[in-house]
Motif scaffolding. Structure first.
Motif, PDB file in Angstrom:
ATOM      1  N   ILE A 163       0.844  -1.184   0.000  1.00 47.00           N
ATOM      2  CA  ILE A 163       0.000   0.000   0.000  1.00 47.00           C
ATOM      3  C   ILE A 163       0.887   1.244   0.000  1.00 47.00           C
ATOM      4  CG2 ILE A 163      -0.161   0.155   2.521  1.00 47.00           C
ATOM      5  CD1 ILE A 163      -3.095   1.074   2.095  1.00 47.00           C
ATOM      6  N   SER A 164       0.439   2.272  -0.656  1.00 47.32           N
ATOM      7  CA  SER A 164       1.215   3.506  -0.724  1.00 47.32           C
ATOM      8  C   SER A 164       1.242   4.186   0.647  1.00 47.32           C
ATOM      9  CB  SER A 164       0.581   4.452  -1.751  1.00 47.32           C
ATOM     10  OG  SER A 164       1.075   5.759  -1.598  1.00 47.32           O
ATOM     11  N   PRO A 165       2.424   4.616   1.121  1.00 48.54           N
ATOM     12  CA  PRO A 165       2.494   5.359   2.392  1.00 48.54           C
ATOM     13  C   PRO A 165       1.605   6.596   2.387  1.00 48.54           C
ATOM     14  CG  PRO A 165       4.693   4.713   1.673  1.00 48.54           C
ATOM     15  CD  PRO A 165       3.761   4.392   0.546  1.00 48.54           C
ATOM     16  N   LYS A 166       1.444   7.196   1.195  1.00 51.03           N
ATOM     17  CA  LYS A 166       0.582   8.376   1.090  1.00 51.03           C
ATOM     18  C   LYS A 166      -0.872   8.020   1.388  1.00 51.03           C
ATOM     19  CE  LYS A 166       3.393  10.965  -2.255  1.00 51.03           C
ATOM     20  NZ  LYS A 166       3.417  11.575  -3.600  1.00 51.03           N
ATOM     21  N   ALA A 167      -1.282   6.798   1.007  1.00 43.14           N
ATOM     22  CA  ALA A 167      -2.653   6.356   1.279  1.00 43.14           C
ATOM     23  C   ALA A 167      -2.886   6.214   2.785  1.00 43.14           C
ATOM     24  CB  ALA A 167      -2.928   5.028   0.577  1.00 43.14           C
ATOM     25  N   ILE A 168      -1.862   5.736   3.504  1.00 38.65           N
ATOM     26  CA  ILE A 168      -1.949   5.623   4.960  1.00 38.65           C
ATOM     27  C   ILE A 168      -2.076   7.012   5.581  1.00 38.65           C
ATOM     28  CG2 ILE A 168      -0.727   4.940   7.052  1.00 38.65           C
ATOM     29  CD1 ILE A 168      -1.580   2.516   5.599  1.00 38.65           C
ATOM     30  N   THR A 169      -1.240   7.928   5.120  1.00 37.74           N
ATOM     31  CA  THR A 169      -1.266   9.302   5.645  1.00 37.74           C
ATOM     32  C   THR A 169      -2.615   9.956   5.393  1.00 37.74           C
ATOM     33  OG1 THR A 169       1.116   9.533   5.247  1.00 37.74           O
ATOM     34  CG2 THR A 169      -0.154  11.563   5.538  1.00 37.74           C
ATOM     35  N   ARG A 170      -3.168   9.758   4.182  1.00 37.00           N
ATOM     36  CA  ARG A 170      -4.477  10.341   3.861  1.00 37.00           C
ATOM     37  C   ARG A 170      -5.568   9.794   4.778  1.00 37.00           C
ATOM     38  NH1 ARG A 170      -2.732  10.036  -1.604  1.00 37.00           N
ATOM     39  NH2 ARG A 170      -3.606   7.941  -1.770  1.00 37.00           N
ATOM     40  N   GLN A 171      -5.514   8.475   5.036  1.00 38.80           N
ATOM     41  CA  GLN A 171      -6.542   7.877   5.889  1.00 38.80           C
ATOM     42  C   GLN A 171      -6.438   8.375   7.321  1.00 38.80           C
ATOM     43  OE1 GLN A 171      -9.026   6.221   4.709  1.00 38.80           O
ATOM     44  NE2 GLN A 171      -9.971   5.896   6.705  1.00 38.80           N
ATOM     45  N   ARG A 172      -5.237   8.586   7.822  1.00 45.30           N
ATOM     46  CA  ARG A 172      -5.048   9.129   9.170  1.00 45.30           C
ATOM     47  C   ARG A 172      -5.639  10.540   9.251  1.00 45.30           C
ATOM     48  NH1 ARG A 172      -1.421   6.381  12.443  1.00 45.30           N
ATOM     49  NH2 ARG A 172      -0.967   8.286  13.613  1.00 45.30           N
ATOM     50  N   TRP A 204     -12.564   0.648   4.595  1.00 43.47           N
ATOM     51  CA  TRP A 204     -11.196   0.962   4.141  1.00 43.47           C
ATOM     52  C   TRP A 204     -10.191  -0.077   4.636  1.00 43.47           C
ATOM     53  CZ3 TRP A 204      -6.483   1.954   6.421  1.00 43.47           C
ATOM     54  CH2 TRP A 204      -5.499   2.470   5.572  1.00 43.47           C
ATOM     55  N   ILE A 205     -10.225  -0.372   5.929  1.00 39.71           N
ATOM     56  CA  ILE A 205      -9.234  -1.291   6.500  1.00 39.71           C
ATOM     57  C   ILE A 205      -9.440  -2.713   5.979  1.00 39.71           C
ATOM     58  CG2 ILE A 205     -10.520  -1.902   8.603  1.00 39.71           C
ATOM     59  CD1 ILE A 205      -6.831  -1.067   8.724  1.00 39.71           C
ATOM     60  N   SER A 206     -10.700  -3.116   5.736  1.00 37.82           N
ATOM     61  CA  SER A 206     -10.970  -4.463   5.223  1.00 37.82           C
ATOM     62  C   SER A 206     -10.415  -4.646   3.818  1.00 37.82           C
ATOM     63  CB  SER A 206     -12.480  -4.734   5.204  1.00 37.82           C
ATOM     64  OG  SER A 206     -13.015  -4.688   6.498  1.00 37.82           O
ATOM     65  N   GLY A 207     -10.443  -3.563   3.030  1.00 39.89           N
ATOM     66  CA  GLY A 207      -9.960  -3.638   1.662  1.00 39.89           C
ATOM     67  C   GLY A 207      -8.457  -3.499   1.535  1.00 39.89           C
ATOM     68  N   ASN A 208      -7.786  -3.069   2.630  1.00 38.39           N
ATOM     69  CA  ASN A 208      -6.359  -2.768   2.512  1.00 38.39           C
ATOM     70  C   ASN A 208      -5.447  -3.514   3.486  1.00 38.39           C
ATOM     71  OD1 ASN A 208      -6.084  -0.436   0.469  1.00 38.39           O
ATOM     72  ND2 ASN A 208      -7.743   0.290   1.771  1.00 38.39           N
ATOM     73  N   TYR A 209      -6.008  -4.197   4.483  1.00 37.42           N
ATOM     74  CA  TYR A 209      -5.133  -4.747   5.525  1.00 37.42           C
ATOM     75  C   TYR A 209      -4.161  -5.797   4.998  1.00 37.42           C
ATOM     76  CZ  TYR A 209      -7.563  -9.228   6.136  1.00 37.42           C
ATOM     77  OH  TYR A 209      -8.066 -10.489   5.954  1.00 37.42           O
ATOM     78  N   LYS A 210      -4.544  -6.527   3.944  1.00 35.43           N
ATOM     79  CA  LYS A 210      -3.650  -7.553   3.411  1.00 35.43           C
ATOM     80  C   LYS A 210      -2.402  -6.953   2.765  1.00 35.43           C
ATOM     81  CE  LYS A 210      -7.174 -11.081   2.583  1.00 35.43           C
ATOM     82  NZ  LYS A 210      -7.847 -11.917   1.568  1.00 35.43           N
TER      83      LYS A 210
END
Length: 374
Positions: free
Chosen positions: A290-299, A326-332
């Motif tokens: 997953i893109s680090p930017k995607a994590i930052t955006r979600q935070r 969001w977390i269900s679609g990305n946690y893997k």
């Protein structure tokens, strides 16, 4: 029987609309008067008096893009369900390629990602190598650039096997919708993001490009998710030429290829599709992150949701559902530390643990961090 004159079908469409947002006041008011609303909708359709409303508009910033979203009232949602579920979707589906991954039953982001990985594995098995290329195609202002006249012609071509009276009413409703869109645009282009008919249009309109790539050019490793497409091929020059040919067809459809985001990348190098980074290794393994930017955006979004909650502009159930999705679609695609950090932030902001029904592994991973907190 004409589906638009079927009170039971209208009532069922209304039920679907109620289920989409049962907590809203306008939804509850519609539910109380469900039978009366059904009778009025039936009357308006029979007398050809139905006029869609503009709907409420709001703006979101998604991955740096400003998007204008429209929400419809309950009557419009009901007619949209009737139109799309009973007429448009059944008429359009047979003409869509299998690798068209958006806004269809049993398809979506997860389906598109899975098909990409299948195509990468198939490419590797065929050539025994990761020496190949992927052409990433992106349309600029996709929904805003769709021409109304060409779009109506396009949709009518899908309705050849539809009952003639239903086809006539379908086209009448769509023309009324486009008249509403024109109130803001005044240029004969663009469909609202957020409405069900727009989703049907979004998946179907570029089908000419899909069929050209899959059938005429014989590209097996191709997929499209609304306005984002990929083509995997051994020959870079082939992809360069194909890119030019696609641009010609896009121009005929009134669509604009985003030259900055449309590019050819080596499969052995990281490339991004739908917020994930992929890379095909020499051994055929796919590295997916997953893109680090995607994590930052979600935070940032979680913190924004907390402010909206404090101001009574959003309820907790909505926030929980958004985050669970969001977390269900990305946690893997996340590391354990990333999952832990997101779990901690969620708990720190809302002081609640997420309620899970059927997601054992994710539930376990998130609970590891929070089991000592109350």
């Amino acid at each position: 029987m004409n589906i638009f004159y079927d009170a039971n079908a209208i009532y069922e469409a209304g039920t679907k609309s109620i289920k989409s947002a049962p907590f809203k006041y306008q939804t509850q008011l519609f539910e109380v008067n469900h039978l009366l609303e059904t009778a009025q909708i039936l009357k308006d359709l029979k007398e050809w008096k139905y006029k869609p409303t503009k709907g409420k508009k709001f703006v979101i910033n998604e991955r740096g893009k400003i998007r204008h979203i429209t929400t419809n009232n309950m009557v419009d949602k009901t007619i949209n369900h009737l139109l799309c579920d009973e007429v448009l979707s059944p008429a359009i589906s047979p003409y869509l390629i299998y690798d068209n991954g958006a806004s269809q039953t049993n398809k979506g982001v997860a389906f598109h990602r899975k098909r990409l990985e299948i195509h990468l594995h198939q490419f590797y098995r065929k050539y025994k190598s990761n020496e190949g290329y992927i052409l990433l195609i992106d349309f600029s202002g996709y929904y805003a650039s769709i021409p109304h006249n060409l779009c109506l012609q396009n949709i009518q071509s899908f309705l050849k096997k539809t009952d003639k009276e239903e086809e006539k009413i379908t086209m009448w409703i769509l023309k009324n919708l486009f008249d509403v869109y024109n109130v803001d645009n005044k240029n004969g282009r663009g469909v609202d993001i957020g409405s069900q008919p727009s989703q049907n249009i979004g998946i179907a309109y570029p089908s000419k490009i899909d069929n050209y790539i899959k059938i005429v050019k014989g590209c097996k490793y191709y997929g499209r998710y609304t306005d984002d497409s990929y083509i995997i091929h051994k020959d870079k020059e082939f992809l360069k030429q194909l890119q030019k040919e696609i641009k010609v067809i896009a121009n005929e459809l009134g669509l604009i290829i985003n030259d900055k985001k449309t590019r050819i990348v080596k499969l052995s190098q990281p490339f991004r599709i739908l917020q994930l980074s992929y890379q095909l290794t020499e051994t055929g393994r796919i590295i997916r992150r997953i893109s680090p930017k995607a994590i930052t955006r979600q935070r940032r979004k979680l913190k924004a949701y907390k402010r909206l909650l404090d101001n009574n502009r959003l309820n907790y159930e909505e926030i929980e559902n958004i985050f669970k999705s969001w977390i269900s679609g990305n946690y893997k695609n996340m590391s354990r530390q990333q999952i832990t950090n997101m779990s901690q932030l969620y708990y720190d902001l809302f002081r609640r643990k997420i309620k899970w029904k059927n997601h054992g592994k994710l539930h376990y991973l998130m609970e590891q961090q929070l089991k000592t907190l109350d």
